[in-house]
Design a protein around this motif. Structure first.
Motif, PDB file in Angstrom:
ATOM      1  N   GLY A 161     -46.378 103.674 125.960  1.00  0.00           N
ATOM      2  CA  GLY A 161     -45.170 104.417 125.643  1.00  0.00           C
ATOM      3  C   GLY A 161     -45.395 105.460 124.576  1.00  0.00           C
ATOM      4  N   PHE A 162     -44.323 106.179 124.276  1.00  0.00           N
ATOM      5  CA  PHE A 162     -44.298 107.223 123.249  1.00  0.00           C
ATOM      6  C   PHE A 162     -43.716 106.643 121.974  1.00  0.00           C
ATOM      7  CE2 PHE A 162     -41.599 110.285 121.019  1.00  0.00           C
ATOM      8  CZ  PHE A 162     -42.541 111.236 120.638  1.00  0.00           C
ATOM      9  N   ALA A 163     -44.340 106.944 120.831  1.00  0.00           N
ATOM     10  CA  ALA A 163     -43.905 106.396 119.548  1.00  0.00           C
ATOM     11  C   ALA A 163     -43.697 107.505 118.527  1.00  0.00           C
ATOM     12  CB  ALA A 163     -44.937 105.398 119.022  1.00  0.00           C
ATOM     13  N   MET A 164     -42.760 107.260 117.616  1.00  0.00           N
ATOM     14  CA  MET A 164     -42.450 108.239 116.572  1.00  0.00           C
ATOM     15  C   MET A 164     -42.022 107.489 115.310  1.00  0.00           C
ATOM     16  SD  MET A 164     -39.751 111.418 116.774  1.00  0.00           S
ATOM     17  CE  MET A 164     -38.442 110.354 117.378  1.00  0.00           C
ATOM     18  N   PHE A 165     -42.454 108.011 114.162  1.00  0.00           N
ATOM     19  CA  PHE A 165     -42.149 107.373 112.882  1.00  0.00           C
ATOM     20  C   PHE A 165     -41.887 108.454 111.840  1.00  0.00           C
ATOM     21  CE2 PHE A 165     -43.730 106.083 108.686  1.00  0.00           C
ATOM     22  CZ  PHE A 165     -43.005 104.929 108.456  1.00  0.00           C
ATOM     23  N   HIS A 166     -40.776 108.316 111.086  1.00  0.00           N
ATOM     24  CA  HIS A 166     -40.453 109.240 109.994  1.00  0.00           C
ATOM     25  C   HIS A 166     -39.953 108.430 108.798  1.00  0.00           C
ATOM     26  CE1 HIS A 166     -40.774 112.807 112.554  1.00  0.00           C
ATOM     27  NE2 HIS A 166     -40.100 112.127 113.463  1.00  0.00           N
ATOM     28  N   ASP A 211     -40.550 104.198 122.951  1.00  0.00           N
ATOM     29  CA  ASP A 211     -40.105 104.128 124.342  1.00  0.00           C
ATOM     30  C   ASP A 211     -41.198 103.411 125.132  1.00  0.00           C
ATOM     31  OD1 ASP A 211     -38.878 104.446 126.751  1.00  0.00           O
ATOM     32  OD2 ASP A 211     -38.989 106.619 126.807  1.00  0.00           O
ATOM     33  N   SER A 212     -40.993 102.124 125.417  1.00  0.00           N
ATOM     34  CA  SER A 212     -42.088 101.279 125.892  1.00  0.00           C
ATOM     35  C   SER A 212     -41.909 100.835 127.342  1.00  0.00           C
ATOM     36  CB  SER A 212     -42.191 100.027 125.018  1.00  0.00           C
ATOM     37  OG  SER A 212     -41.080  99.175 125.231  1.00  0.00           O
ATOM     38  N   HIS A 213     -43.049 100.576 127.966  1.00  0.00           N
ATOM     39  CA  HIS A 213     -43.109  99.913 129.264  1.00  0.00           C
ATOM     40  C   HIS A 213     -44.109  98.772 129.140  1.00  0.00           C
ATOM     41  CE1 HIS A 213     -43.210  99.244 133.594  1.00  0.00           C
ATOM     42  NE2 HIS A 213     -44.528  99.176 133.491  1.00  0.00           N
ATOM     43  N   THR A 214     -43.690  97.561 129.542  1.00  0.00           N
ATOM     44  CA  THR A 214     -44.519  96.377 129.422  1.00  0.00           C
ATOM     45  C   THR A 214     -44.732  95.757 130.797  1.00  0.00           C
ATOM     46  OG1 THR A 214     -43.497  95.967 127.264  1.00  0.00           O
ATOM     47  CG2 THR A 214     -44.802  94.184 128.211  1.00  0.00           C
ATOM     48  N   ARG A 215     -45.961  95.351 131.079  1.00  0.00           N
ATOM     49  CA  ARG A 215     -46.267  94.724 132.366  1.00  0.00           C
ATOM     50  C   ARG A 215     -47.282  93.606 132.153  1.00  0.00           C
ATOM     51  NH1 ARG A 215     -50.340  95.262 135.980  1.00  0.00           N
ATOM     52  NH2 ARG A 215     -51.204  97.056 134.855  1.00  0.00           N
ATOM     53  N   PHE A 216     -46.936  92.382 132.571  1.00  0.00           N
ATOM     54  CA  PHE A 216     -47.862  91.256 132.522  1.00  0.00           C
ATOM     55  C   PHE A 216     -48.731  91.268 133.774  1.00  0.00           C
ATOM     56  CE2 PHE A 216     -45.018  89.809 129.264  1.00  0.00           C
ATOM     57  CZ  PHE A 216     -45.836  89.084 128.415  1.00  0.00           C
ATOM     58  N   ASP A 217     -50.013  90.972 133.597  1.00  0.00           N
ATOM     59  CA  ASP A 217     -50.955  91.044 134.706  1.00  0.00           C
ATOM     60  C   ASP A 217     -50.756  89.922 135.727  1.00  0.00           C
ATOM     61  OD1 ASP A 217     -52.024  93.244 133.507  1.00  0.00           O
ATOM     62  OD2 ASP A 217     -53.728  92.199 132.606  1.00  0.00           O
ATOM     63  N   PHE A 276     -36.914  88.705 130.428  1.00  0.00           N
ATOM     64  CA  PHE A 276     -37.912  89.752 130.205  1.00  0.00           C
ATOM     65  C   PHE A 276     -37.424  91.083 130.766  1.00  0.00           C
ATOM     66  CE2 PHE A 276     -41.503  92.179 131.964  1.00  0.00           C
ATOM     67  CZ  PHE A 276     -42.166  92.475 130.781  1.00  0.00           C
ATOM     68  N   VAL A 277     -37.570  92.151 129.975  1.00  0.00           N
ATOM     69  CA  VAL A 277     -37.197  93.503 130.377  1.00  0.00           C
ATOM     70  C   VAL A 277     -38.429  94.387 130.221  1.00  0.00           C
ATOM     71  CG1 VAL A 277     -35.686  95.471 129.957  1.00  0.00           C
ATOM     72  CG2 VAL A 277     -34.818  93.148 129.623  1.00  0.00           C
ATOM     73  N   ALA A 278     -38.853  95.023 131.309  1.00  0.00           N
ATOM     74  CA  ALA A 278     -40.083  95.808 131.272  1.00  0.00           C
ATOM     75  C   ALA A 278     -39.908  97.127 130.532  1.00  0.00           C
ATOM     76  CB  ALA A 278     -40.582  96.063 132.694  1.00  0.00           C
ATOM     77  N   GLU A 279     -38.777  97.794 130.766  1.00  0.00           N
ATOM     78  CA  GLU A 279     -38.533  99.098 130.144  1.00  0.00           C
ATOM     79  C   GLU A 279     -37.603  98.911 128.953  1.00  0.00           C
ATOM     80  OE1 GLU A 279     -39.917 101.865 131.220  1.00  0.00           O
ATOM     81  OE2 GLU A 279     -40.712 101.234 133.167  1.00  0.00           O
ATOM     82  N   GLN A 280     -38.094  99.212 127.752  1.00  0.00           N
ATOM     83  CA  GLN A 280     -37.282  99.048 126.560  1.00  0.00           C
ATOM     84  C   GLN A 280     -37.542 100.193 125.577  1.00  0.00           C
ATOM     85  OE1 GLN A 280     -36.399  94.914 125.067  1.00  0.00           O
ATOM     86  NE2 GLN A 280     -38.405  94.522 125.964  1.00  0.00           N
ATOM     87  N   ARG A 281     -36.476 100.585 124.911  1.00  0.00           N
ATOM     88  CA  ARG A 281     -36.591 101.544 123.805  1.00  0.00           C
ATOM     89  C   ARG A 281     -36.257 100.822 122.510  1.00  0.00           C
ATOM     90  NH1 ARG A 281     -33.590 104.410 127.377  1.00  0.00           N
ATOM     91  NH2 ARG A 281     -31.748 104.184 126.051  1.00  0.00           N
ATOM     92  N   VAL A 282     -37.201 100.831 121.603  1.00  0.00           N
ATOM     93  CA  VAL A 282     -36.991 100.270 120.274  1.00  0.00           C
ATOM     94  C   VAL A 282     -36.709 101.436 119.329  1.00  0.00           C
ATOM     95  CG1 VAL A 282     -38.039  99.007 118.363  1.00  0.00           C
ATOM     96  CG2 VAL A 282     -38.484  98.298 120.723  1.00  0.00           C
ATOM     97  N   ALA A 283     -35.493 101.522 118.849  1.00  0.00           N
ATOM     98  CA  ALA A 283     -35.098 102.608 117.946  1.00  0.00           C
ATOM     99  C   ALA A 283     -34.413 101.991 116.736  1.00  0.00           C
ATOM    100  CB  ALA A 283     -34.177 103.597 118.651  1.00  0.00           C
ATOM    101  N   LYS A 284     -35.035 102.122 115.578  1.00  0.00           N
ATOM    102  CA  LYS A 284     -34.549 101.463 114.371  1.00  0.00           C
ATOM    103  C   LYS A 284     -34.347 102.465 113.247  1.00  0.00           C
ATOM    104  CE  LYS A 284     -38.182  98.906 114.070  1.00  0.00           C
ATOM    105  NZ  LYS A 284     -39.146  97.945 113.522  1.00  0.00           N
ATOM    106  N   GLY A 285     -33.230 102.326 112.570  1.00  0.00           N
ATOM    107  CA  GLY A 285     -33.014 103.015 111.318  1.00  0.00           C
ATOM    108  C   GLY A 285     -33.054 102.008 110.194  1.00  0.00           C
TER     109      GLY A 285
END
Length: 389
Positions: free
Chosen positions: A165-170, A191-197, A207-216
């Motif tokens: 996924g794409f990551a950003m930090f400020h 903005d993550s995508h997770t997949r177990f083999d 379990f949710v494969a597509e997740q956005r972690v956005a924290k203030g």
């Protein structure tokens, strides 16, 4: 900067906030988090070794940093970081490197990338800046990662998965008056995508494969270190409270709090004792990869991961010469709260030894190697500065 072990991938890099700087956390995170020194090491004024201070700080030099990855989480690999150092506008470029003098924090701009034998890779750009005689500090990172990792779960059974996924930090911190305290906001986005083999573990719940972690969040820190890269005295403490909410861009609501403190004290003329405590706590619908976990040299991170974690570590250093030092370290930690209660949680431990060489004298930047032993494995780490951050 972590290295690795004789085992394959088994260690998840620092996610949550660290997802935004994951490839730098795997290679040179003191440059992105500790960023520059306040005072020079006492030995700097008498050292006669090879030094890059003038080239980097006065000659608009770019420092290429090779990244040798032996990280158990993502396997063996290589990468490179290109870093440009510059002094703030009010800094004295002719400032001598005398003991006890206050040095200016350099601004750092860089790009980095890596790839490993497990097909993990990452790329990022970063910038750190200070204004008004270090009263304002900014750190920003953007990057893309694709990592092949391992999840352990309740029975500590390894299950491989892919996280990309794409990551950003400020982060923007302001000094409180003339004190050593800083406070300010932080924002993290992943903005993550997770997949177990081989199927989702049974202890994973919904379990949710597509997740956005956005924290203030709000960051409060205290810093009295004599040098931010490789301290010989002083204290660094940080308290962070973060909230993930839909209004910030997150797909789930949860909270994370962390508190850590590092203290260094000289013992005689050549010895330095360092002490570390580190904790993390979480509540709400937090993704499994964003939960707190134990971080120790010799211990696969994310192998000991749960709702909460507590860790402590000690390090003893001997400054053999002005440029060279050797050290020994040992620590323990526990992750608990969901999979285990605190009393039932397995104990993580790590111990070992290493060395450092003073590479950039005017900002106290060192480089070296640590060799560690943890539960059932050995590990080695190529370090820039202190591993505590």
């Amino acid at each position: 900067m972590p290295g690795g072990s004789s085992r394959g991938r088994s260690r998840q890099p620092c996610l949550q906030r660290r997802a935004a700087i994951v490839l730098l956390a795997a290679s040179m995170s003191p440059l992105t988090v500790a960023i520059a020194g306040d005072n020079l090491p006492e030995a700097a004024n008498v050292s006669t070794g090879w030094d890059m201070s003038n080239f980097l700080l006065r000659g608009n030099g770019v420092l290429p940093v090779p990244i040798f990855i032996t990280e158990p989480a993502i396997g063996y690999g290589l990468g490179v970081a290109l870093l440009h150092f510059s002094l703030p506008d009010n800094a004295d470029e002719n400032q001598p490197a005398s003991a006890g003098d206050k040095t200016s924090r350099p601004n750092i701009t860089g790009i980095a990338g890596f790839a490993t034998g497990t097909h993990s890779w990452g790329a990022a750009a970063l910038h750190t800046h200070s204004w008004d005689d270090d009263r304002i500090r900014y750190t920003g990172v953007i990057g893309k990662i694709n990592l092949h990792l391992t999840y352990y779960g309740f029975q500590q059974q390894a299950r491989s998965y892919q996280l990309d996924g794409f990551a950003m930090f400020h982060e923007l911190l302001f000094r409180i008056g003339d004190s050593r305290w800083y406070v300010g906001p932080r924002y993290t986005f992943f903005d993550s995508h997770t997949r177990f083999d081989f199927g989702v573990p049974t202890d994973h719940g919904n379990f949710v494969a597509e997740q956005r972690v956005a924290k203030g969040g709000l960051v409060t820190s205290y810093d009295s270190r004599d040098n931010n890269f490789y301290p010989s005295s002083g204290t660094y403490a940080q308290f962070v409270a973060e909230f993930a909410r839909g209004g910030l861009g997150s797909t789930s609501d949860f909270e994370v709090q962390s508190a850590k403190a590092f203290h260094w004290m000289p013992i005689g003329e050549r010895w330095v004792l360092g002490l570390r405590v580190d904790s993390g706590f979480s509540q709400g619908d937090i993704p499994f990869f964003a939960q707190p976990f134990v971080i120790l040299r010799g211990v696969p991170a994310a192998k000991y991961q749960d709702r909460n974690q507590l860790t402590t570590e000690a390090e003893l250093r001997w400054n053999a010469t002005p440029d060279w030092s050797v050290l020994g370290f040992a620590g323990v930690g526990r992750a608990y709260g969901n999979l285990h209660s605190f009393s039932d949680a397995p104990v993580a431990y790590g111990f070992g030894a290493g060395f450092r060489y003073l590479l950039v004298r005017k900002i106290g930047l060192t480089m070296g190697i640590d060799v560690a032993r943890g539960p059932g494995q050995n590990a080695f780490y190529i370090q820039i500065g202190s591993p505590w951050r």
